[in-house]
Design a protein around this motif. Structure first.
Motif, short mmCIF file in Angstrom:
data_model
loop_
_atom_site.label_atom_id
_atom_site.label_comp_id
_atom_site.label_asym_id
_atom_site.label_seq_id
_atom_site.Cartn_x
_atom_site.Cartn_y
_atom_site.Cartn_z
N ILE A 4 0.09 -19.13 27.65
CA ILE A 4 -0.25 -18.51 26.38
C ILE A 4 1.02 -17.98 25.72
N LYS A 5 1.02 -17.96 24.41
CA LYS A 5 2.19 -17.51 23.65
C LYS A 5 2.07 -16.05 23.22
N ALA A 6 0.84 -15.51 23.29
CA ALA A 6 0.61 -14.11 22.92
C ALA A 6 -0.69 -13.66 23.59
N PHE A 7 -0.80 -12.38 23.83
CA PHE A 7 -2.05 -11.85 24.40
C PHE A 7 -3.17 -11.98 23.37
N ASN A 8 -4.39 -12.11 23.85
CA ASN A 8 -5.54 -12.21 22.95
C ASN A 8 -6.70 -11.41 23.50
N ASN A 9 -7.81 -11.39 22.77
CA ASN A 9 -8.94 -10.56 23.19
C ASN A 9 -9.61 -11.09 24.45
N VAL A 10 -9.52 -12.38 24.70
CA VAL A 10 -10.12 -12.95 25.91
C VAL A 10 -9.39 -12.45 27.16
N VAL A 11 -8.07 -12.52 27.13
CA VAL A 11 -7.27 -12.06 28.26
C VAL A 11 -7.47 -10.58 28.50
N ILE A 12 -7.33 -9.78 27.46
CA ILE A 12 -7.48 -8.33 27.60
C ILE A 12 -8.90 -7.97 28.00
N GLY A 13 -9.87 -8.69 27.44
CA GLY A 13 -11.27 -8.43 27.77
C GLY A 13 -11.58 -8.72 29.22
N GLN A 14 -10.98 -9.77 29.78
CA GLN A 14 -11.20 -10.10 31.19
C GLN A 14 -10.62 -9.01 32.10
N PHE A 15 -9.49 -8.46 31.70
CA PHE A 15 -8.94 -7.34 32.46
C PHE A 15 -9.90 -6.15 32.40
N ALA A 16 -10.42 -5.88 31.21
CA ALA A 16 -11.34 -4.75 31.03
C ALA A 16 -12.59 -4.92 31.89
N LEU A 17 -13.03 -6.15 32.08
CA LEU A 17 -14.23 -6.41 32.88
C LEU A 17 -14.03 -6.07 34.35
N THR A 18 -12.78 -6.02 34.82
CA THR A 18 -12.53 -5.69 36.22
C THR A 18 -12.74 -4.21 36.51
N ARG A 19 -12.94 -3.41 35.45
CA ARG A 19 -13.15 -1.96 35.59
C ARG A 19 -11.89 -1.22 36.03
N ILE A 20 -10.77 -1.91 36.01
CA ILE A 20 -9.51 -1.26 36.33
C ILE A 20 -8.89 -0.76 35.03
N PRO A 21 -8.39 0.48 34.99
CA PRO A 21 -7.81 1.01 33.75
C PRO A 21 -6.75 0.07 33.17
N ILE A 22 -6.81 -0.14 31.87
CA ILE A 22 -5.85 -1.04 31.22
C ILE A 22 -5.42 -0.48 29.88
N ARG A 23 -4.14 -0.60 29.57
CA ARG A 23 -3.58 -0.17 28.29
C ARG A 23 -2.75 -1.30 27.71
N VAL A 24 -2.66 -1.32 26.39
CA VAL A 24 -1.80 -2.29 25.71
C VAL A 24 -0.62 -1.53 25.10
N TYR A 25 0.55 -2.13 25.20
CA TYR A 25 1.74 -1.51 24.62
C TYR A 25 2.03 -2.20 23.30
N VAL A 26 1.85 -1.50 22.21
CA VAL A 26 2.03 -2.08 20.89
C VAL A 26 2.56 -1.01 19.94
N ASP A 27 3.49 -1.39 19.09
CA ASP A 27 4.11 -0.45 18.15
C ASP A 27 4.71 0.76 18.85
N ASN A 28 5.36 0.51 19.99
CA ASN A 28 6.09 1.54 20.74
C ASN A 28 5.21 2.65 21.30
N ARG A 29 3.96 2.35 21.61
CA ARG A 29 3.09 3.33 22.27
C ARG A 29 1.98 2.59 23.00
N TYR A 30 1.37 3.30 23.93
CA TYR A 30 0.27 2.73 24.70
C TYR A 30 -1.07 3.12 24.07
N LEU A 31 -1.99 2.16 24.06
CA LEU A 31 -3.36 2.40 23.63
C LEU A 31 -4.27 2.00 24.78
N THR A 32 -5.19 2.89 25.13
CA THR A 32 -6.09 2.64 26.26
C THR A 32 -7.32 1.87 25.81
#
Length: 333
Positions: A4-32
């Motif tokens: 993949i060339k960039a993260f997308n909602n499918v990839v991030i969503g699959q991580f979220a489904l694991t119930r493990i805490p996940i954050r994205v780093y965008v615009d120099n800050r983390y969003l949970t």
């Protein structure tokens, strides 16, 4: 498959489904990412910032992911490598096309396994083990060392998950931030144990809560640094004991007994008009219409939710208050 060339909602969503805490780093800050609903839209995602507010972001702008309470970093290279994706090779086209596979299923399984392996240890309340760890956590937050870790717990992860934790300068500040954390927002650390059930918190007056938190903070500060925090520590239990000691053996659960005596089995109904008769309550004198009656968890009794219809120093028409039955009486005009 191609990487993949960039993260997308499918990839991030699959991580979220694991119930493990996940954050994205965008615009120099983390969003949970708080739920899979946050990344339901294929174009724009939503994440909770350090102040507890939901912010939208463009998936293409995500620089990396932070997985688990230890904040393991996953960038595009790490993701593609773990998934076994390879750059397309320059070769002559084959005469026969390969049979169609089910990549989505395989990717989902691989992703789940990868998330678990990246999580250095199971999510449990064992990261902050001593009162010294707790004090070190506060000291690190106070110094603004967001990239530091305490016993493997990423400070930046906690700040992104618990609103107002970044303002903590004392044990009281930390306890107050954790105390008010929404029940459905979990960090997988000891901080979750400092939270009080939202429905219980709703019926305890702010002044009582502050006094309780000051009491807890003083007790924690008095502990030796090497003192082990009890594995079964529960802020809910501590609040119950505090109320019992301070208010003549009367806990939240104890309210129901006095209610039955006073009302002889009568409980308010939806639409009834009630007034607050508790002179020690900040909302004493408030009057309103009963909207609903709720059962407290663990059989601790009931509370009444009413919409205020009159004006007072601490309330106004339209406010919605929640009180135990014994603090109210039916208004007959």
């Amino acid at each position: 498959m191609e990487p993949i060339k960039a993260f997308n909602n499918v990839v991030i969503g699959q991580f979220a489904l694991t119930r493990i805490p996940i954050r994205v780093y965008v615009d120099n800050r983390y969003l949970t990412i708080t739920d899979t609903d946050d990344v339901a839209d294929p174009i724009i995602g939503f994440g909770m910032d350090e102040n507890g507010a939901m912010q939208q972001f463009d998936y293409r702008m995500v620089q990396h992911l932070a997985v688990g309470p230890t904040g393991n970093v996953i960038d595009l290279d790490a993701y593609n490598k773990a998934m076994g994706f390879e750059e397309p090779k320059e070769e002559e086209p084959k005469e026969e096309e390969p049979k169609e596979e089910e990549p989505k299923k395989e990717e989902s399984v691989s992703l789940s396994e990868m998330a678990r392996s990246l999580n250095e240890k199971p999510i449990e309340y064992s990261d902050i083990e001593t009162y010294g760890d707790l004090k070190q956590l506060i000291d690190t937050i106070q110094k603004g060392e967001r990239n530091a870790k305490i016993k493997g717990v990423a400070i930046d992860f906690l700040l992104g998950a618990v609103p107002y934790l970044d303002k903590a300068r004392t044990v009281f500040d930390l306890a107050k931030a954790a105390y008010g954390k929404p029940d459905n927002k979990k960090t997988g650390t000891f901080i979750d144990k400092l939270d009080v059930d939202d429905e219980v918190s709703a019926i305890v007056d702010d002044t009582v809560e502050d006094n309780f938190l000051a009491f807890i903070a003083k007790d924690m500060e008095s502990k030796p640094a090497d003192a082990i925090i009890a594995k079964d520590f529960s802020m809910n239990d501590e609040l119950q004991k505090y109320l019992q000691n301070k208010f003549k053996q009367r806990t939240v659960a104890g309210y129901q007994e006095s209610v039955n005596e006073m009302h002889q089995g009568y409980t308010f109904g939806t639409g009834d008009i009630v007034t607050n008769k508790n002179k020690s309550c900040p909302h004493y004198g408030s009057m309103g219409v009963v909207k609903k009656i709720m059962d407290l968890p663990n059989g601790m009794g009931k509370v009444v939710v009413y919409r205020v219809t009159n004006q007072g120093p601490t309330y106004k028409p339209g406010d919605v208050l929640t009180k135990t039955l014994d603090q109210l009486e039916k208004y007959y005009g």
